[in-house]
Design a protein around this motif. Structure first.
Motif, short mmCIF file in Angstrom:
data_model
loop_
_atom_site.label_atom_id
_atom_site.label_comp_id
_atom_site.label_asym_id
_atom_site.label_seq_id
_atom_site.Cartn_x
_atom_site.Cartn_y
_atom_site.Cartn_z
N SER A 224 0.77 -1.21 0.00
CA SER A 224 -0.16 0.04 0.07
C SER A 224 0.85 1.20 -0.07
O SER A 224 1.97 1.29 0.37
N LEU A 225 0.19 2.57 -0.56
CA LEU A 225 0.70 3.72 -0.35
C LEU A 225 0.04 4.37 0.96
O LEU A 225 -1.16 4.21 0.71
N ILE A 226 0.62 5.19 1.54
CA ILE A 226 0.09 5.81 2.63
C ILE A 226 0.54 7.43 2.87
O ILE A 226 1.91 7.57 3.20
N PRO A 227 -0.07 8.46 2.30
CA PRO A 227 0.39 9.61 2.49
C PRO A 227 0.58 10.08 3.75
O PRO A 227 -0.35 9.75 4.41
N VAL A 228 1.36 10.80 4.21
CA VAL A 228 1.53 11.27 5.59
C VAL A 228 0.59 12.39 5.72
O VAL A 228 0.40 13.21 4.79
N SER A 229 0.02 12.65 6.84
CA SER A 229 -0.84 13.69 7.22
C SER A 229 -0.30 14.95 7.16
O SER A 229 0.52 15.37 8.05
N GLN A 230 -0.61 16.06 6.43
CA GLN A 230 -0.33 17.22 6.44
C GLN A 230 -1.10 18.03 7.68
O GLN A 230 -0.52 18.99 8.19
N GLN A 231 -2.18 17.45 8.10
CA GLN A 231 -2.78 18.12 9.47
C GLN A 231 -1.84 17.84 10.65
O GLN A 231 -1.63 18.73 11.40
N LYS A 232 -1.34 16.63 10.65
CA LYS A 232 -0.36 16.38 11.56
C LYS A 232 1.05 16.89 11.64
O LYS A 232 1.67 17.43 12.39
N PHE A 233 1.59 17.13 10.17
CA PHE A 233 2.71 17.73 9.95
C PHE A 233 2.80 18.81 8.99
O PHE A 233 2.88 18.26 7.74
N PRO A 234 2.34 20.13 9.13
CA PRO A 234 2.35 21.06 8.21
C PRO A 234 3.51 21.08 7.10
O PRO A 234 3.08 21.42 5.77
N LYS A 235 4.41 20.77 7.56
CA LYS A 235 5.77 21.23 6.46
C LYS A 235 6.05 20.21 5.43
O LYS A 235 6.77 20.23 4.51
#
Length: 284
Positions: A224-235
């Motif tokens: 699977s692919l999982i994008p990391v959350s920008q809400q958690k890590f804005p940068k």
């Protein structure tokens, strides 16, 4: 304070240098990938093709699925490519990832010596094969590192209603180095192991082990692919990551490469497309 292994420290130092570059410019994605696809060579092929199409660079670090997800939990990675459903679901549920996106699959096999002392060759189910190995007390090598492969192996033992213990069940102390290292070690020990087919094919000419059990539905290995959350890590670079995911999922882009990869070198397909877009096109 938890002591860092040399491998972990090297990854963190590499990430630190890449993160500085990523923050300085758009068009740069950091990927944490499970080791198997890296060892097989498909990750680099995909990265190079994507950069050629979009001018967006992708750089990766390789680690077992558990370690890759822990790296991503520090916010220094934009995207992960992993293969352990239970760990992936927890990663998303805890808010670190946005969603699990089907990408590709291959399968696991059980390999062992050609003379097959545990007599598992041709066994219909993988769980039956594991029971025979345990009953015989034949050497079985485990990665033992909470990687996707190790998680899948332990789940298979659970399906067999067994908890492997004893001198015959050996945890490879360098299992975190990946499936290639584990398979090579198993070969020197003339033991059995649970490994992905792509790794076996890539080392087939260098080892004497043989595929003894295959084709069981329980041996499918979905990545699977999982994008990391920008809400958690804005940068993090969510925009370019989304572009990469879309490209990887496209039937005429990433999925086409997945479908063709390995045939010319190994004479067999190593991975199979699994995106929703690929399936939708195939269903027409």
């Amino acid at each position: 304070m938890k002591r860092l292994t040399g491998c972990t420290l090297a990854i963190l130092l590499l990430l630190a240098s890449w993160t500085s570059a990523a923050l300085a410019e758009q068009g740069f994605i950091l990927l944490a990938s499970t080791i198997g696809p890296i060892d097989a060579g498909i990750v680099s092929v995909l990265e190079d093709a994507f950069e050629k199409d979009t001018n967006i660079r992708v750089r990766h670090v390789g680690a077992g699925t558990g370690a890759a997800l822990k790296i991503a939990q520090k916010g220094s990675i934009d995207l992960v490519m992993v293969h352990a459903k239970s760990l992936e679901e927890k990663f998303v549920a805890d808010g670190y990832g946005t969603e699990r996106i089907p990408f590709m699959y291959n399968d696991y096999v059980i390999v062992g010596p050609a003379d097959d002392p545990a007599a598992i060759r041709g066994t219909k189910t993988a769980t039956e094969a594991l029971k025979k190995i345990a009953a015989k007390g034949a050497p079985f090598i485990s990665r033992g590192d909470k990687s996707g492969t190790h998680v899948a192996e332990t789940e298979l033992w659970a399906k067999a209603e067994m908890k492997p213990t004893g001198p015959w069940y050996r945890v490879f102390e360098k299992g975190s180095e990946g499936n290639k290292a584990t398979l090579a070690y198993t070969n020197t020990e003339k033991g059995y192991t649970f490994i992905d087919r792509a790794t076996y094919l890539s080392l087939k000419k260098e080892i004497s082990l043989r595929i003894l059990v295959e084709g069981d539905e329980a041996l499918l290995n979905r990545i699977s692919l999982i994008p990391v959350s920008q809400q958690k890590f804005p940068k993090i670079n969510a925009q370019d990551s989304a572009t990469f995911v879309k490209w990887l999922s496209a039937p005429d882009k990433g999925q086409k490469i997945v479908n063709e990869f390995g045939k010319d070198v190994y004479g067999a397909q190593l991975f199979f497309p699994d995106s929703k877009e690929w399936k939708a096109r195939a269903a027409k």
